[in-house]
Scaffold this motif. Structure first.
Motif, mmCIF file in Angstrom:
data_model
loop_
_atom_site.group_PDB
_atom_site.id
_atom_site.type_symbol
_atom_site.label_atom_id
_atom_site.label_comp_id
_atom_site.label_asym_id
_atom_site.label_seq_id
_atom_site.Cartn_x
_atom_site.Cartn_y
_atom_site.Cartn_z
ATOM 1 N N LEU A 1 -30.539 30.963 -1.738
ATOM 2 C CA LEU A 1 -30.582 30.903 -2.918
ATOM 3 C C LEU A 1 -30.323 29.938 -3.746
ATOM 4 O O LEU A 1 -30.731 29.959 -5.186
ATOM 5 C CB LEU A 1 -29.601 32.411 -3.559
ATOM 6 N N ILE A 2 -29.947 28.846 -3.340
ATOM 7 C CA ILE A 2 -29.439 27.507 -3.987
ATOM 8 C C ILE A 2 -30.596 26.871 -4.391
ATOM 9 O O ILE A 2 -31.452 26.625 -3.791
ATOM 10 C CB ILE A 2 -28.370 26.842 -2.923
ATOM 11 N N PRO A 3 -30.785 26.632 -5.852
ATOM 12 C CA PRO A 3 -32.085 26.033 -6.258
ATOM 13 C C PRO A 3 -32.096 24.499 -5.892
ATOM 14 O O PRO A 3 -31.221 24.010 -5.364
ATOM 15 C CB PRO A 3 -31.938 26.199 -7.731
ATOM 16 N N ASP A 4 -33.313 24.153 -5.965
ATOM 17 C CA ASP A 4 -33.832 22.595 -5.525
ATOM 18 C C ASP A 4 -32.696 21.538 -6.258
ATOM 19 O O ASP A 4 -32.289 20.812 -5.846
ATOM 20 C CB ASP A 4 -35.082 22.321 -5.739
ATOM 21 N N ASP A 5 -32.250 21.617 -7.433
ATOM 22 C CA ASP A 5 -31.429 21.088 -8.328
ATOM 23 C C ASP A 5 -29.969 21.027 -7.762
ATOM 24 O O ASP A 5 -29.450 20.055 -7.566
ATOM 25 C CB ASP A 5 -31.374 21.550 -9.772
ATOM 26 N N GLY A 6 -29.642 22.143 -7.147
ATOM 27 C CA GLY A 6 -28.438 22.006 -6.526
ATOM 28 C C GLY A 6 -28.425 21.436 -5.165
ATOM 29 O O GLY A 6 -27.354 20.823 -4.800
ATOM 30 N N TRP A 7 -29.501 21.572 -4.384
ATOM 31 C CA TRP A 7 -29.664 20.697 -3.100
ATOM 32 C C TRP A 7 -29.553 19.161 -3.670
ATOM 33 O O TRP A 7 -29.166 18.412 -2.884
ATOM 34 C CB TRP A 7 -30.794 21.191 -2.324
ATOM 35 N N LYS A 8 -30.598 18.697 -4.571
ATOM 36 C CA LYS A 8 -30.424 17.413 -4.929
ATOM 37 C C LYS A 8 -29.017 16.924 -5.501
ATOM 38 O O LYS A 8 -28.597 15.732 -5.164
ATOM 39 C CB LYS A 8 -31.385 17.260 -6.308
ATOM 40 N N MET A 9 -28.156 17.712 -6.144
ATOM 41 C CA MET A 9 -26.743 17.310 -6.575
ATOM 42 C C MET A 9 -25.871 17.208 -5.020
ATOM 43 O O MET A 9 -25.306 16.079 -5.192
ATOM 44 C CB MET A 9 -26.108 18.472 -7.410
ATOM 45 N N ARG A 10 -26.094 17.986 -4.299
ATOM 46 C CA ARG A 10 -25.451 17.775 -2.931
ATOM 47 C C ARG A 10 -26.091 16.456 -2.033
ATOM 48 O O ARG A 10 -25.066 15.879 -1.682
ATOM 49 C CB ARG A 10 -25.728 19.052 -1.884
ATOM 50 N N ALA A 11 -27.168 16.344 -2.374
ATOM 51 C CA ALA A 11 -27.524 14.900 -1.610
ATOM 52 C C ALA A 11 -27.133 13.925 -2.353
ATOM 53 O O ALA A 11 -26.854 12.703 -1.643
ATOM 54 C CB ALA A 11 -29.028 14.944 -1.497
ATOM 55 N N ARG A 12 -27.066 13.818 -3.772
ATOM 56 C CA ARG A 12 -26.563 12.624 -4.388
ATOM 57 C C ARG A 12 -24.905 12.394 -4.170
ATOM 58 O O ARG A 12 -24.546 11.392 -4.608
ATOM 59 C CB ARG A 12 -26.626 12.922 -5.860
ATOM 60 N N ARG A 13 -24.141 13.262 -3.601
ATOM 61 C CA ARG A 13 -23.023 12.865 -3.199
ATOM 62 C C ARG A 13 -22.708 11.620 -2.792
ATOM 63 O O ARG A 13 -21.668 11.091 -2.733
ATOM 64 C CB ARG A 13 -22.203 14.160 -2.543
ATOM 65 N N GLY A 14 -23.466 11.311 -1.902
ATOM 66 C CA GLY A 14 -23.545 10.019 -1.086
ATOM 67 C C GLY A 14 -23.672 8.587 -1.983
ATOM 68 O O GLY A 14 -23.416 7.701 -1.513
ATOM 69 N N GLU A 15 -24.256 9.045 -3.339
ATOM 70 C CA GLU A 15 -24.432 7.825 -4.389
ATOM 71 C C GLU A 15 -23.233 7.863 -5.220
ATOM 72 O O GLU A 15 -23.361 6.925 -6.238
ATOM 73 C CB GLU A 15 -25.744 7.981 -4.792
ATOM 74 N N GLN A 16 -22.215 8.775 -5.107
ATOM 75 C CA GLN A 16 -21.208 8.771 -6.243
ATOM 76 C C GLN A 16 -20.250 8.044 -6.037
ATOM 77 O O GLN A 16 -19.795 8.120 -4.868
ATOM 78 C CB GLN A 16 -20.920 10.341 -6.630
ATOM 79 N N PRO A 17 -19.508 7.543 -7.206
ATOM 80 C CA PRO A 17 -17.918 6.778 -6.654
ATOM 81 C C PRO A 17 -16.788 7.605 -6.163
ATOM 82 O O PRO A 17 -15.849 7.349 -5.599
ATOM 83 C CB PRO A 17 -17.771 5.981 -7.839
ATOM 84 N N ASP A 18 -17.208 9.107 -6.805
ATOM 85 C CA ASP A 18 -15.907 10.023 -6.294
ATOM 86 C C ASP A 18 -16.314 10.940 -5.176
ATOM 87 O O ASP A 18 -15.566 11.845 -5.195
ATOM 88 C CB ASP A 18 -15.592 10.713 -7.710
ATOM 89 N N THR A 19 -17.405 10.756 -4.773
ATOM 90 C CA THR A 19 -17.693 11.568 -3.489
ATOM 91 C C THR A 19 -18.246 10.627 -2.422
ATOM 92 O O THR A 19 -18.809 9.521 -2.752
ATOM 93 C CB THR A 19 -18.546 12.712 -3.919
ATOM 94 N N THR A 20 -18.284 11.297 -1.174
ATOM 95 C CA THR A 20 -19.390 10.863 -0.182
ATOM 96 C C THR A 20 -19.872 11.930 0.471
ATOM 97 O O THR A 20 -19.453 12.888 0.642
ATOM 98 C CB THR A 20 -18.657 9.608 0.651
ATOM 99 N N SER A 21 -20.922 11.569 1.129
ATOM 100 C CA SER A 21 -21.850 12.720 1.823
ATOM 101 C C SER A 21 -22.438 11.592 3.135
ATOM 102 O O SER A 21 -23.222 10.797 2.680
ATOM 103 C CB SER A 21 -22.704 13.327 1.077
ATOM 104 N N LEU A 22 -22.139 11.766 4.118
ATOM 105 C CA LEU A 22 -22.651 11.092 5.201
ATOM 106 C C LEU A 22 -23.411 11.768 6.231
ATOM 107 O O LEU A 22 -22.988 12.842 6.686
ATOM 108 C CB LEU A 22 -21.261 10.216 5.886
#
Length: 184
Positions: free
Chosen positions: A39-60
């Motif tokens: 049920l998670i919309p595409d924008d929700g997945w885009k936000m999760r993927a962007r976590r690798g590009e943010q200064p206060d989060t990382t996603s590897l």
């Protein structure tokens, strides 16, 4: 052989696919059923993927060099309701890439520790109390229980007795924390 790299917004289809696999393999680990995950919309997945590009989060992501298949993923963020220090917020390694001999989990954790060490003195995480292999892994890697617990909730279904709760663990990042870059 695999490569570690941070995720980017363009990775959202792979992040989605990987987290659906996670919810299918272990909804307690992902804390959502497959049905809720879908049920998670595409924008929700885009936000999760962007976590690798943010200064206060990382996603590897650990990605197989030969096939491009995602083998594992770890995410972390600065702070939560329990404090401002870095928190490991998401971990999943495919069943066939688990184990010391594969090195995927160790490489991901080393990279998260390196990220966290530049942002705090402690890395915290929440782990299912009944996830004995995960708790053993974290203990072997210097994490200790803090004494804090909380209810484990899986979005999309009622709590089950076999779920148990969540246990907080932490590890000091002072001086001896491994430094890792995003590429391996």
């Amino acid at each position: 052989m695999f490569t570690l790299r941070t995720t980017r917004e363009v990775d959202w289809p792979e992040v989605r696919s990987f987290r659906i696999e996670n919810a299918t393999d272990n909804p307690v680990s992902w804390t959502a059923t497959v049905e809720e995950t879908l049920l998670i919309p595409d924008d929700g997945w885009k936000m999760r993927a962007r976590r690798g590009e943010q200064p206060d989060t990382t996603s590897l992501a650990a990605i197989a060099d030969e096939t491009g298949r995602w083998l594992g993923m770890m995410c972390a963020q600065l702070g939560d309701a329990h404090g401002p220090e870095p928190v490991l917020t998401g971990v999943y390694v495919t069943p066939d890439a688990r184990g010391r001999e594969n090195g995927v989990t160790d490489a991901l954790l080393a990279a998260v520790l390196g990220w966290a060490a530049t942002r705090g003195t402690t890395l915290r995480l929440w782990v299912a109390e009944r996830a004995a292999p995960a708790r053993k892994y974290y203990t072997r890697n210097g994490f200790v229980t803090t004494g804090r617990t909380q209810e484990l909730r899986v979005l999309g279904r009622r709590s089950l007795p076999e779920d148990g709760g969540l246990v907080e663990m932490s590890r000091s990042l002072i001086a001896d924390a491994p430094r890792a870059d995003a590429d391996r």
